[in-house]
Structure formats: C-alpha cells, structure tokens
Design an enzyme around this catalytic site. Structure first.
Site, mmCIF file in Angstrom:
data_model
loop_
_atom_site.group_PDB
_atom_site.id
_atom_site.type_symbol
_atom_site.label_atom_id
_atom_site.label_comp_id
_atom_site.label_asym_id
_atom_site.label_seq_id
_atom_site.Cartn_x
_atom_site.Cartn_y
_atom_site.Cartn_z
ATOM 1 N N LYS A 110 30.611 18.995 40.991
ATOM 2 C CA LYS A 110 31.331 20.546 41.083
ATOM 3 C C LYS A 110 32.667 19.936 40.607
ATOM 4 O O LYS A 110 33.056 19.147 40.820
ATOM 5 C CB LYS A 110 31.202 21.223 42.011
ATOM 6 C CG LYS A 110 31.273 23.132 41.906
ATOM 7 C CD LYS A 110 29.823 23.813 41.699
ATOM 8 C CE LYS A 110 30.116 25.210 41.094
ATOM 9 N NZ LYS A 110 28.528 25.565 41.514
HETATM 10 P P1 NAD Z 1 33.062 36.130 39.868
HETATM 11 O O1 NAD Z 1 33.868 35.203 40.199
HETATM 12 O O2 NAD Z 1 32.013 36.608 38.201
HETATM 13 O O3 NAD Z 1 32.406 37.447 41.206
HETATM 14 C C1 NAD Z 1 33.163 36.922 42.586
HETATM 15 C C2 NAD Z 1 32.911 38.384 42.500
HETATM 16 O O4 NAD Z 1 32.706 38.149 44.520
HETATM 17 C C3 NAD Z 1 33.639 39.313 42.768
HETATM 18 O O5 NAD Z 1 33.420 40.798 42.212
HETATM 19 C C4 NAD Z 1 35.070 39.416 43.984
HETATM 20 O O6 NAD Z 1 35.451 40.939 43.295
HETATM 21 C C5 NAD Z 1 33.837 39.169 44.793
HETATM 22 N N1 NAD Z 1 34.771 39.003 45.521
HETATM 23 C C6 NAD Z 1 35.372 37.784 46.300
HETATM 24 N N2 NAD Z 1 36.102 37.244 46.938
HETATM 25 C C7 NAD Z 1 35.997 38.721 48.036
HETATM 26 C C8 NAD Z 1 35.316 39.126 49.664
HETATM 27 N N3 NAD Z 1 35.692 38.769 50.426
HETATM 28 N N4 NAD Z 1 34.947 40.126 49.905
HETATM 29 C C9 NAD Z 1 34.090 40.745 48.548
HETATM 30 N N5 NAD Z 1 33.503 40.248 47.584
HETATM 31 C C10 NAD Z 1 34.884 39.478 47.743
HETATM 32 O O7 NAD Z 1 31.684 35.078 40.864
HETATM 33 P P2 NAD Z 1 30.559 34.645 40.108
HETATM 34 O O8 NAD Z 1 30.030 33.627 39.240
HETATM 35 O O9 NAD Z 1 29.976 35.574 40.100
HETATM 36 O O10 NAD Z 1 29.805 33.658 41.724
HETATM 37 C C11 NAD Z 1 29.780 34.274 42.672
HETATM 38 C C12 NAD Z 1 28.959 33.498 43.717
HETATM 39 O O11 NAD Z 1 28.277 33.083 42.965
HETATM 40 C C13 NAD Z 1 29.249 32.672 44.509
HETATM 41 O O12 NAD Z 1 28.978 31.526 45.195
HETATM 42 C C14 NAD Z 1 29.443 31.181 42.962
HETATM 43 O O13 NAD Z 1 28.655 29.691 43.664
HETATM 44 C C15 NAD Z 1 28.121 31.217 43.200
HETATM 45 N N6 NAD Z 1 27.241 31.102 41.814
HETATM 46 C C16 NAD Z 1 27.211 31.819 40.174
HETATM 47 C C17 NAD Z 1 26.714 31.222 39.578
HETATM 48 C C18 NAD Z 1 27.034 31.561 38.276
HETATM 49 O O14 NAD Z 1 26.645 31.116 37.165
HETATM 50 N N7 NAD Z 1 28.291 32.586 38.117
HETATM 51 C C19 NAD Z 1 25.673 30.257 39.445
HETATM 52 C C20 NAD Z 1 25.493 29.914 40.481
HETATM 53 C C21 NAD Z 1 26.102 30.002 41.954
#
Ligand code: NAD
Length: 420
Positions: A110
C-alpha cells in the site's frame, strides 16, 4: 473517521488484534508468526513540488510492502491528509490477508501521500504523482509491487503513474499499475469491481440467513467508487437505499433514494449535499436508522465504541478497509449482527486488478461480462469458504477470514523457509 477515538487502537493495532487471534486459533509458533505480522519493507519519501503559484511544497509519501511470499506486493495509493505510516502499514497488511482470502497470487502492499486533493489543481496533482513514482520506482514493477487506485486516486492518476514509470524504464509496462483507463490497458469492469464484490457479498449473506437482498433497506456511508457502485448494484437488484452519507452531507428518503440520479448529482456537485427528493439528517440519526444492511464504504474507524451500539442493521458489509474497530466488534457480536469483513467483502477490487494484470501479461482483453462473471464466481466461492471456516471453528466471519488467510500465507512461508 480516520481518527483515533479515546478507547480505540491505531489501524495497525486493529490489524494485529485480529492477526494474533488467528495465530492462536491455528496454533502457530509466535516467533514464526512475528515474520508474518511485520511489514517486510517501508519506504518513506519526500516529494518536492512546484505549486501553481510558484511556491515550493514538500509532501511526504510512503510505500509499504507487508508480505510477498505468495507473489508481488499489490495495493492502492491513497492521497489524503490523514495518511500516516501506521495507516499505510495496516492497509498493506490487510492486502496480504485479502489476496489470500480470495486466493490470488499477490502479497500485500500500500502507498500514500499526505495531501488534501480538494485543494490541489490537476497540474499539482500530476506533479505530486509523477515525483512520487520516481521516488518509489526502485521497489515497484509488474513482478515486484503493483499499485492501484484507492481513496482520492483515480484512473487518471494511474495513467500518470504508468507513463512516468514507462518513460524512466524506456519500456512498455502496462502491468505496473492496475485501475488504468481502459483505453490504455485497463480492464473493463475494474471501475465497478469493488462495489460489485460488496454487492455479491451482501447477496450471499442474505442467502445464508435464508432471505433475499430485494426489498432490503440499506444505508451506505461513502459515495465514492466503492459506495456508489455498491449502491447501484443493490438498487438494481431491488433493494431500497434509504440513506447515503459522504463528506459533504447525509441524504435520506424512507421510500428509497433514486441511486442513478444521485450518482449523476454527486458527480456534478462533487458530493451528495443538496440532492432533491431527500431530507438531510444528522450523523447521529444516520447511525441509528432502522435498516437491514449497513455498508461502511468510506474510511477506517467509522464503526467504533461510540456508535456501534446505535446500529440497528442485521448485516454489515464492509466496503471500506478497517471500518470497524476491535472494540466495536465486541458490541456488534453481542448484537448478533452478521459482519462481512473488509478482507473478504471489498476484495472484488483486487480480484478485478488481478484480472487486469493477467490481461496485460497476455495481451488479450476480455469483455465486461466475462470480467464481472469471473469476479462474481471468485467472490461467491470465497464467501462460502470463509463461511465454512466460521462453522468449523465456531467463530465469526472476521475471525474466519483471518484464519483462512493467515493459514495460507503461513503454509507458503513455511514451504519457502527462512533464507539464511
Ligand atoms: P473514494 O475517494 O472514491 O470515496 C470515498 C468516499 O468516502 C467519498 O464519497 C467521501 O466523500 C466519503 N467520505 C470521506 N470522509 C467521510 C466522512 N467523514 N464521512 C462520510 N463519508 C466520508 O474512495 P473509494 O475508492 O470509494 O474507497 C473507499 C474505501 O474503500 C476506502 O477504505 C478504501 O481503502 C476502500 N477500498 C477501495 C477499493 C477501490 O477499488 N477503490 C478497493 C478496496 C477497498
């Protein structure tokens, strides 16, 4: 979220708590287990960047490789103001266990850069990305360590990543990152892969509990890549998404939100705030809402000892990494909530990334239906493998996922032996 509550632990400590429980259930030697607990390598870099106004800023970045006994390190790059060494170490370790749960030939890695993308121009973002790549490029590569998108990093960021790496090595290296734009070697279906996997897990969880996803009331926290795609697939399957929260606000409609329209709104307004056909509610009311499924899809520590007791859902599907603290786990267990843990639930993303890497190596590209069908097969198989370990060990889904993963990594580590 992303912050420490007074009685909580850091993300890496949260990972350690679950890891050592699995070690003891498996009866592994503690000296040997220590090898699997600690990251193999961490690179901490400084990233000097000339900002648009001519000033110079030095950003901090990290790349952590937690364990590579089963294959090259794999894991996203996060751009966020709360990035820390501890968080990146935890995220890298979760990748090790996640790749083992779904049995794909990768280890865990990561990376992250401490910055606030909402305050950066596209040019500044590009310069941070490219300089970060040059700082970590000695340890990454298609057979060493393969980054991908995570919070606040997009397909465009991966395109800059790929371009910088390939310019420096003077070779074509599509497999150095996944989550690239489809036009330049990305995989169809990768964008929706994580949310799709969360949806498959929610569907399987309903099935094993003798019910169906259709008509279920769902609340979703985080409406970025993971949350919005999960909501879309669940909505298309007949579930009612009654509330969605993001960094800009929380919208609620007891009859169910129109998710495709909300997706368009969020894109156009950079968030869900102000969406029509919905009322705004407070964060306290959000956690206490009557619902069947709660999907945390934002950041770590979202479900903690201060709010776990309020949750009324029967199921929690963890789209985010590390959304539940160990202290909250105990409360959720007492409430008999069926939790599909992050290292299983959001693994659709890394499965999609694995398929992208495979296609890059083959030079042959699959259609979207094939990609999603293969992700679906992998997620169903993995869900039921974890469910079986849960029964065999008479434990919960999270402990079962760790037992499955730690055993597989430990078996391979033993076969390889400790060199010298
Ligand atoms: P992203 O940046 O696309 O979206 C993040 C979302 O979380 C946004 O809508 C943001 O407004 C919201 N957010 C941030 N702080 C917040 C708060 N305090 N209260 C409410 N909402 C809040 O990110 P993503 O890629 O969707 O990732 C989200 C989670 O999923 C992370 O934990 C990431 O590690 C995990 N993840 C992502 C992937 C991927 O393929 N993108 C894969 C596995 C896990």
């Amino acid at each position: 979220m992303g912050v420490r509550h007074k009685d909580e632990v850091t993300p890496f400590e949260a990972m350690q708590a679950r890891f050592w429980t699995a070690v003891d259930k498996l009866g592994l030697d503690h000296g040997f287990a220590k090898i699997l607990e600690q990251p193999e390598r961490e690179l901490h870099v400084s990233i000097p960047v000339v900002m648009d106004d001519g000033s110079i800023k030095v950003f901090e970045g990290y790349r952590v490789q937690h364990n590579t006994v089963r294959g090259p390190a794999k894991g996203g790059i996060r751009f966020d103001k709360n990035v820390s060494s501890n968080e990146v170490q935890a995220l890298a370790a979760w990748m090790t266990w996640k790749c083992a749960v779904v049995d794909i030939p990768f280890g865990g890695g990561k990376g992250g850069v401490i910055c606030d993308p909402s305050t950066l121009s596209m040019g500044e973002l590009e310069r941070i990305t490219r300089r970060f790549v040059t700082r970590i490029m000695d340890i990454i590569g298609p057979d060493r360590d393969i980054p991908a998108p995570d919070v606040n990093t997009t397909a465009q960021v991966m395109a800059w990543f790929y371009d910088t790496y390939s310019m420096h090595t003077r070779q074509w290296h599509a497999g150095v990152v996944t989550g690239k734009p489809v036009e330049m070697g990305g995989s169809k279906g990768r964008e929706e892969a994580t949310g799709f996997g969360v949806y498959i897990c929610a569907r399987e969880a309903c099935k094993v509990k003798g019910t169906e996803l259709a008509e279920k009331k769902i609340i979703v926290q985080g409406f970025g890549n993971v949350g919005s795609w999960f909501a879309k697939f669940a909505h298309d399957d007949g579930a009612k998404i009654t509330a969605v929260a993001d960094i800009t606000g929380i919208v609620y409609n007891k009859k169910g939100l129109d998710i495709p329209t909300l997706k368009t709104w969020a894109k156009e307004h950079r968030g869900i705030k102000g969406f029509k056909d919905a009322e705004e509610i407070s964060i306290e009311d959000f956690y206490s809402l009557e619902c069947d499924i709660f999907a945390p899809c934002a950041l770590e520590n979202a479900i903690n000892s201060e709010n776990a007791d309020k949750i009324k859902a029967r199921f929690i599907v963890e789209g985010a990494n590390g959304p539940t603290t160990p202290a909250a786990d105990v409360i959720l267990e007492e409430k008999d909530i069926h939790v599909v843990p992050d290292i299983l639930c959001n693994a659709g993303g890394v499965v999609g990334s694995y398929f992208e890497w495979v296609q890059n190596r083959q030079g042959i590209f699959w259609d979207k239906e094939t990609v999603l069908r293969r992700i679906e097969e992998k997620m169903i198989e993995s869900y039921h493998k974890v469910y079986k370990v849960r029964e065999d060990y008479d434990t919960k889904m999270r402990a079962a996922a760790y037992i499955l993963a730690v055993k597989l990594v430990a078996d391979v580590a033993k076969m390889r032996g400790i060199y010298a």
